[in-house]
Design an enzyme around this catalytic site. Structure first.
Site, mmCIF file in Angstrom:
data_model
loop_
_atom_site.group_PDB
_atom_site.id
_atom_site.type_symbol
_atom_site.label_atom_id
_atom_site.label_comp_id
_atom_site.label_asym_id
_atom_site.label_seq_id
_atom_site.Cartn_x
_atom_site.Cartn_y
_atom_site.Cartn_z
ATOM 1 N N LYS A 103 8.475 3.998 7.122
ATOM 2 C CA LYS A 103 7.136 4.496 6.802
ATOM 3 C C LYS A 103 7.111 6.017 6.921
ATOM 4 O O LYS A 103 6.377 6.696 6.200
ATOM 5 C CB LYS A 103 6.107 3.882 7.748
ATOM 6 C CG LYS A 103 5.866 2.388 7.534
ATOM 7 C CD LYS A 103 4.721 1.904 8.415
ATOM 8 C CE LYS A 103 4.756 0.419 8.701
ATOM 9 N NZ LYS A 103 4.184 -0.454 7.705
ATOM 10 N N ARG B 201 9.377 -4.870 -3.232
ATOM 11 C CA ARG B 201 9.677 -6.270 -3.568
ATOM 12 C C ARG B 201 8.439 -6.872 -4.229
ATOM 13 O O ARG B 201 7.408 -6.214 -4.324
ATOM 14 C CB ARG B 201 9.967 -7.046 -2.290
ATOM 15 C CG ARG B 201 8.838 -6.838 -1.282
ATOM 16 C CD ARG B 201 8.860 -7.748 -0.111
ATOM 17 N NE ARG B 201 8.090 -7.239 0.991
ATOM 18 C CZ ARG B 201 6.784 -7.355 1.147
ATOM 19 N NH1 ARG B 201 6.074 -7.965 0.227
ATOM 20 N NH2 ARG B 201 6.160 -6.850 2.187
HETATM 21 P P1 ADP Z 1 2.585 -3.499 7.612
HETATM 22 O O1 ADP Z 1 3.747 -2.864 6.942
HETATM 23 O O2 ADP Z 1 2.922 -4.049 8.954
HETATM 24 O O3 ADP Z 1 1.854 -4.454 6.747
HETATM 25 P P2 ADP Z 1 0.730 -1.359 7.003
HETATM 26 O O4 ADP Z 1 1.106 0.032 7.227
HETATM 27 O O5 ADP Z 1 0.810 -1.884 5.612
HETATM 28 O O6 ADP Z 1 1.592 -2.305 7.958
HETATM 29 O O7 ADP Z 1 -0.727 -1.620 7.549
HETATM 30 C C1 ADP Z 1 -1.276 -2.920 7.643
HETATM 31 C C2 ADP Z 1 -2.771 -2.866 7.800
HETATM 32 O O8 ADP Z 1 -3.148 -2.096 8.944
HETATM 33 C C3 ADP Z 1 -3.508 -2.179 6.664
HETATM 34 O O9 ADP Z 1 -3.736 -3.052 5.616
HETATM 35 C C4 ADP Z 1 -4.779 -1.726 7.330
HETATM 36 O O10 ADP Z 1 -5.677 -2.793 7.469
HETATM 37 C C5 ADP Z 1 -4.332 -1.354 8.704
HETATM 38 N N1 ADP Z 1 -4.043 0.097 8.788
HETATM 39 C C6 ADP Z 1 -2.855 0.692 8.600
HETATM 40 N N2 ADP Z 1 -2.956 2.029 8.760
HETATM 41 C C7 ADP Z 1 -4.236 2.298 9.073
HETATM 42 C C8 ADP Z 1 -4.991 3.489 9.380
HETATM 43 N N3 ADP Z 1 -4.408 4.675 9.413
HETATM 44 N N4 ADP Z 1 -6.298 3.365 9.626
HETATM 45 C C9 ADP Z 1 -6.909 2.158 9.610
HETATM 46 N N5 ADP Z 1 -6.266 1.001 9.342
HETATM 47 C C10 ADP Z 1 -4.949 1.062 9.080
#
Ligand code: ADP
Length: 675
Positions: free
Chosen positions: A116, A292
């Site tokens: 990330k 993916r």
């Molecule tokens: P993963 O790879 O584990 O799925 P993500 O980075 O895609 O993690 O984040 C998953 C979820 O977490 C997002 O869909 C959102 O709901 C929440 N999230 C992630 N980053 C933030 C942020 N900076 N502020 C608020 N919610 C967040």
């Protein structure tokens, strides 16, 4: 086009890939673990090879073994599905070295997006908006704390290698930072083998909107619009939809173009998804790119009329993208509900067990079901506990949502705890119907989405009693037919009806050790008089095939399915009955009539909710604890579960130590409530 491909996955996604491949005349090779010898994907494939033991690390994650099977079987390409090896750059590279096409992006693009933190480094310069964050290499506690203080609370600590909602901690003030950091690092290490984290601003009411992108090997890239995946539990998606409600065309375009820039910045090929946080003010920020096919890709397929697996196969084969940007259109609205073996009332803990009974809605042009299990299959502790994806389409959001509710009402699942009722409650919520979704939706509407189970109704108890009586009558009839002494009083069937005083007294439990209800059914000429909780109902029953009962209670006629688990002996304690009517179901337990109620009561046992490892023990014998205090932490299915004191009291005994493996249901701590 390829003649034969290997699918390095299992479950619904393996089945879904096989369906498209077969339609295109491509033969499919499946691989399977010990746990999946008779799985649906194995049966659907043209040939299948055993690759190891049940744990993924000993089967579906064995890159070399899978490549060996691909070579042996003559597969020209490997489809990785999602999860497992799908975002593993080394695997993609090894496939290439073995002369097998990896159906996905080049290893370099997977690597660039795999972290990330690394992805943010690339996206910033490519003109893709980022949320304020620290994603540097210096991982000293002081540096991270300082970064968090500068960004301003609340912040989110995220595992750089994270995924699947794991390895994330919300921090609301500086004082909580260090504790959350170490817990996040611990989870990151155990889940991803990499304890690095990043810190970013936590948006308080964002939506999760993601863009489906596709690129070919000839340099073309398009976006197939957005999906809104805001409705989440534990940061994991529950219901997804496309298009996003109330999305403005200009924002869709800006997001889509940013996603295409992101794909081009890393030389992307194939299907990918750029995930964005979409803020209330219309601004959006790149979160990460998943390299993916996503679990929720079907909603995009439903609104675009495209088969994304076919696109993947064509792109991997070197063909140009099947459509250009200006040939892609949004048609109607689609929802996907993830049907999971999990317990919404218990923090969504995965549930494992056998699908004793499974009935799903009939698929048609509006309803699609992607599943990898059938009735009789088991959901094991080794893999994701998803049972199926229910996907619906209609011309408007409102109509599609009505279809979703209708299809959910047709689902019948017995054998494990599932989330159908919860999904139905979500789909019926006025705010969800209005499209007012954001990532805090489930938490905010907690009370409505998780109502306390109502008491068993007199009608439900009467149905359960009628089922057991009908079953016993059937049994007695069989015995009478086969028994030499037809006139024995033990084998009388009709005799019961001659005597008005003949009755059955049954005691049911509302939960395994919950409140009791006594039901007395008296035989009458025209049926039964059923007394429940001081009420008398007149009832009649006819047993139909397929576990169905036609019951009439106080003039109301309905058909109810009753599925029972446990022994065939009616007197056996603990027999569990599931009543399934249209759109409702209810579980209850039979307690033998003679057994007295257990008067013990008081403190619930502190037990392991599932098999796992004890990773922290915070108390010792004799400690005084406050209500809610963390006593012990269990790691199970790669997640941490904290066992807390149910009340103020004293620790009478601690039964396990750090590092111990514990079985499902094992008592962990003995606790004495303060008098
Ligand atoms: P993963 O790879 O584990 O799925 P993500 O980075 O895609 O993690 O984040 C998953 C979820 O977490 C997002 O869909 C959102 O709901 C929440 N999230 C992630 N980053 C933030 C942020 N900076 N502020 C608020 N919610 C967040």
């Amino acid at each position: 086009m390829f003649e034969k491909i290997l699918i390095a996955n299992r479950g619904e996604i393996a089945c879904r890939v096989i369906r498209t491949a077969h339609r295109l005349g491509i033969r499919c090779v499946a691989v399977y673990s010990d746990a999946d010898a008779n799985a649906m994907h194995v049966v659907m494939a043209d040939e299948a090879y055993h690759i190891g033991a049940a744990p993924a690390r000993e089967s579906y994650l064995l890159a070399d073994k899978i490549i060996e099977v691909a070579k042996k079987s003559g597969a020209q390409a490997v489809h990785p599905g999602y999860g497992f090896l799908s975002e593993n750059a080394d695997f993609a590279e090894k496939c290439a070295q073995a002369g097998i096409e990896f159906i996905g992006p080049p290893a370099s693009a997977i690597r660039a997006m795999g972290s990330k933190a690394g992805a943010k480094e690339i996206m910033g310069p490519a003109g893709v908006p980022l949320v304020k964050s620290y994603h540097g290499a210096d991982q000293a506690v002081a540096t991270l704390q300082k970064a968090a203080d500068e960004i301003g609370y609340p912040v989110l600590i995220k595992a750089t290698a994270g995924g699947g909602g794991k390895g994330m901690r919300m921090v609301f003030n500086a004082g909580e930072f260090a504790e959350n950091l170490s817990s996040c690092q611990r989870e990151a290490k155990s889940s991803f083998g990499d304890e690095r984290v990043l810190v970013e601003k936590y948006l308080t009411k964002p939506r999760h909107v993601e863009i489906q992108v596709f690129a070919d090997k000839l340099g073309n890239a398009v976006y197939l619009f957005e999906r809104d995946c805001s409705v989440q539990r534990r940061h994991q998606k529950v219901i997804e939809e496309a298009p996003a409600p109330q999305m403005k065309p200009e924002i869709r375009k800006a997001m889509g173009e940013a996603a295409v820039r992101a794909a081009k910045a890393v030389g992307y090929v194939g299907a990918g998804t750029c995930e964005f946080l979409y803020d209330e003010d219309g601004s959006f920020y790149f979160m990460e790119m998943n390299t993916r096919l996503q679990v929720e890709h079907p909603v995009t397929e439903m609104i675009t009329g495209q088969d994304l697996v076919e696109w993947q196969l064509r792109v991997a084969n070197g063909e140009p993208l099947p459509k250009k940007q200006d040939e892609l259109r949004i048609n109607g609205h689609a929802f996907e509900a993830r049907i999971y073996a999990e317990d919404p009332d218990n923090d969504f803990l995965p549930s494992i067990g056998k699908l004793v009974h499974l009935r799903q809605p009939e698929p048609n042009a509006n309803v699609r079901i992607d599943t990898g299990v059938r009735e009789g299959d088991s959901v094991s502790m080794y893999y994701d506990p998803m049972i199926a994806k229910l996907i619906v389409w209609d011309e408007s959001r409102e109509r599609a949502l009505a279809r979703l509710r209708g299809a959910l009402a047709e689902y019948e699942i017995v054998g494990l705890t599932h989330n159908i009722k919860f999904l139905h409650a979500l789909g019926s919520h006025p705010e969800f119907i209005a499209g007012n979704v954001d990532t805090g939706f489930i938490k905010r509407h907690n009370d409505v989405l998780f109502p306390a189970a109502p008491e068993l109704t007199a009608e439900e108890l009467a149905i359960a009693a009628l089922h057991l009586i009908a079953e016993q009558l059937r049994h007695a009839e069989q015995v009478a037919v086969h028994h030499a002494d037809r006139h024995s009083p033990w084998n009388q069937v009709s005799g019961w009806r001659l005597n008005e005083d003949n009755h059955h007294a049954l005691v049911f439990l509302e939960s395994e050790n919950g409140p009791e209800h006594k039901v007395i059914a008296q035989f009458r000429n025209d049926g039964f008089a059923v007394s429940v909780n001081g009420q008398t109902l007149s009832a009649s029953v006819t047993a139909l095939p397929d576990h169905l009962l036609a019951v009439t209670i106080d003039g109301k006629k309905q058909q109810v399915r009753v599925v029972q688990q446990g022994t065939q002996q009616q007197t056996q304690q603990g027999k569990q009955l599931t009543l399934i009517g249209h759109g409702w179901s209810r579980k209850l337990w039979l307690k033998s009539v003679d057994a007295n109620a257990d008067a013990a009561g008081g403190v619930p046992a502190l037990t392991a909710p599932m098999p796992g490892t004890i990773i922290a023990v915070n108390v010792k014998k004799g400690d005084k604890v406050a209500r809610g205090q963390a006593l012990l932490v269990l790691e199970a299915m790669k997640m941490e579960h904290t066992i807390r004191a149910p009340a103020e009291g004293e620790i009478a005994d601690v039964l396990y130590a750090q590092g111990d493996l514990v079985a499902d249901g094992a008592e962990l701590v003995r606790f004495a409530r303060k008098e």
